[in-house]
Design an enzyme around this catalytic site. Sequence first.
Site, PDB file in Angstrom:
ATOM      1  N   LYS A 117       0.783  -1.107   0.001  1.00 58.81           N
ATOM      2  CA  LYS A 117      -0.033  -0.142  -0.029  1.00 58.81           C
ATOM      3  C   LYS A 117       0.864   1.417  -0.175  1.00 58.81           C
ATOM      4  O   LYS A 117       0.462   2.335  -0.452  1.00 58.81           O
ATOM      5  CB  LYS A 117      -0.948  -0.178   1.355  1.00 58.81           C
ATOM      6  N   LYS A 199      -3.499 -11.048  -6.094  1.00 60.88           N
ATOM      7  CA  LYS A 199      -4.965 -11.329  -5.520  1.00 60.88           C
ATOM      8  C   LYS A 199      -6.118 -10.514  -6.152  1.00 60.88           C
ATOM      9  O   LYS A 199      -5.720  -9.299  -6.420  1.00 60.88           O
ATOM     10  CB  LYS A 199      -4.891 -11.398  -4.153  1.00 60.88           C
ATOM     11  N   LYS A 202     -10.374  -5.260  -4.612  1.00 59.58           N
ATOM     12  CA  LYS A 202     -11.437  -4.064  -4.977  1.00 59.58           C
ATOM     13  C   LYS A 202     -10.838  -2.824  -5.363  1.00 59.58           C
ATOM     14  O   LYS A 202     -11.437  -1.825  -5.747  1.00 59.58           O
ATOM     15  CB  LYS A 202     -12.435  -4.027  -4.180  1.00 59.58           C
TER      16      LYS A 202
HETATM   17  P1  AMP Z   1     -10.677  -6.249   2.314  1.00 59.27           P
HETATM   18  O1  AMP Z   1     -11.426  -6.143   1.200  1.00 59.27           O
HETATM   19  O2  AMP Z   1      -9.296  -6.095   2.293  1.00 59.27           O
HETATM   20  O3  AMP Z   1     -11.390  -5.672   3.616  1.00 59.27           O
HETATM   21  O4  AMP Z   1     -10.697  -8.019   2.749  1.00 59.27           O
HETATM   22  C1  AMP Z   1     -12.043  -8.511   3.428  1.00 59.27           C
HETATM   23  C2  AMP Z   1     -11.824 -10.254   3.736  1.00 59.27           C
HETATM   24  O5  AMP Z   1     -11.824 -10.657   2.236  1.00 59.27           O
HETATM   25  C3  AMP Z   1     -10.346 -10.453   4.118  1.00 59.27           C
HETATM   26  O6  AMP Z   1     -10.796 -11.394   5.006  1.00 59.27           O
HETATM   27  C4  AMP Z   1      -9.655 -10.865   3.252  1.00 59.27           C
HETATM   28  O7  AMP Z   1      -8.651 -11.818   3.306  1.00 59.27           O
HETATM   29  C5  AMP Z   1     -10.807 -11.405   2.292  1.00 59.27           C
HETATM   30  N1  AMP Z   1     -10.315 -11.216   0.736  1.00 59.27           N
HETATM   31  C6  AMP Z   1     -10.008  -9.969   0.159  1.00 59.27           C
HETATM   32  N2  AMP Z   1      -9.710 -10.488  -1.303  1.00 59.27           N
HETATM   33  C7  AMP Z   1      -9.703 -11.724  -1.200  1.00 59.27           C
HETATM   34  C8  AMP Z   1      -9.265 -12.489  -2.378  1.00 59.27           C
HETATM   35  N3  AMP Z   1      -8.881 -12.032  -3.577  1.00 59.27           N
HETATM   36  N4  AMP Z   1      -9.421 -13.908  -1.952  1.00 59.27           N
HETATM   37  C9  AMP Z   1      -9.759 -14.425  -1.063  1.00 59.27           C
HETATM   38  N5  AMP Z   1     -10.149 -13.678   0.127  1.00 59.27           N
HETATM   39  C10 AMP Z   1     -10.055 -12.350  -0.206  1.00 59.27           C
END
Ligand code: AMP
Length: 336
Positions: A117, A199, A202
């Site tokens: 980041k 990965k 968003k």
């Molecule tokens: P975040 O969008 O970073 O707040 O992530 C929220 C949750 O979604 C966390 O538990 C992340 O580990 C999971 N997560 C985010 N992106 C992925 C992805 N590409 N594959 C699997 N889990 C994800």
Amino acid sequence: MEQQVQKKRIFSGIQPTGNLTLGNYIGALRNFGLLQDEYDCLYSIVDLHALTVRQNPTELRKACLRTMSIFLASGLDPEKNIIYFQSQVPAHAELGWLLDCYTYMGELSRMTQFKDKSAKHADNINCGLFAYPVLMAADILLYQADLVPIGADQKQHLELCRDVAERFNGIYGDVFTIPEGYFPKVGARVMSLQEPTRKMSKSDPEDTYIAILDKPDVIRKKIRRAVTDCDNTVVFDPENKPGVANLMSIMSALSGRTMDEISADYNGLGYGKFKDAVADCVIATLEPIQAEYERISADKAYLQQVMDSGRERASAIAHKTMLKVRKKLGIAPWKL
Ligand code: AMP
Ligand code: TRP
């Protein structure tokens, strides 16, 4: 008399930024729904975490409500689970500060999310971004969570949380429950459709991810354009065929079929047919969630009630931990 067994507690959080993706759904949200009967669960929309990068206030507010509606639309029952906004329980920020004093700069410098980041937002490498994992540790420890369902990308942060909790307990006695991670067997790391070695995120460009709220024709188009390779074989080989492996994982996670079964069904038919089948599978999962989302997001009174009840129930648990922590540290409130 039968003794009531204390259920184990689960905590997880999702940032209300951008559009929630299929990665969020498979890696996190879907598991939340599966755990709600067996565990005592808290799911937080972690808006304080979102502030580590600049947000437009109007957009952030909308994204917060959208995220809560998606939680509910994915099947989380607000009676069984505590669903709430992180910033509405000020103890998160308070415990975050206290734990900052028990976390080393060296530990935080090693966090890969911080490195990624800060490379992405080179003009705004703020202290919040650096201390982000400490706030996350506070989120979890505040509720004495036993289990934390997360995608693989959050493993390092959870390890840090455990280290900090053990350090704190080592000094003050058993204050915090040491949490364990809970990772999905398939789909813990859903990859980008355009760069399948990264990965799905968003915060990347639109064509790299499928949003939970993407309409069927958009989903189909994005999957048809997903990067694969030129050998036209549907076999699971993440190293040499990361694009195909990613699509197979998505299908496997959503349909419960094994990689061998998928390979047996689609190998030899060409990528066009395979991609259409993956799209069908994703659409079949997301369409009912989208219909629920439309209904729930229009019901402001219901959202308000979920939000208020979540805040109150979360605050009561957080308050207990904070009393304990304050007492151990020797900070107010005291009884003279
Ligand atoms: P975040 O969008 O970073 O707040 O992530 C929220 C949750 O979604 C966390 O538990 C992340 O580990 C999971 N997560 C985010 N992106 C992925 C992805 N590409 N594959 C699997 N889990 C994800
Ligand atoms: N850091 C997590 C992410 O970016 C979100 C998060 C914040 C979280 N606090 C948490 C996840 C506590 C689990 C538990 O994905």
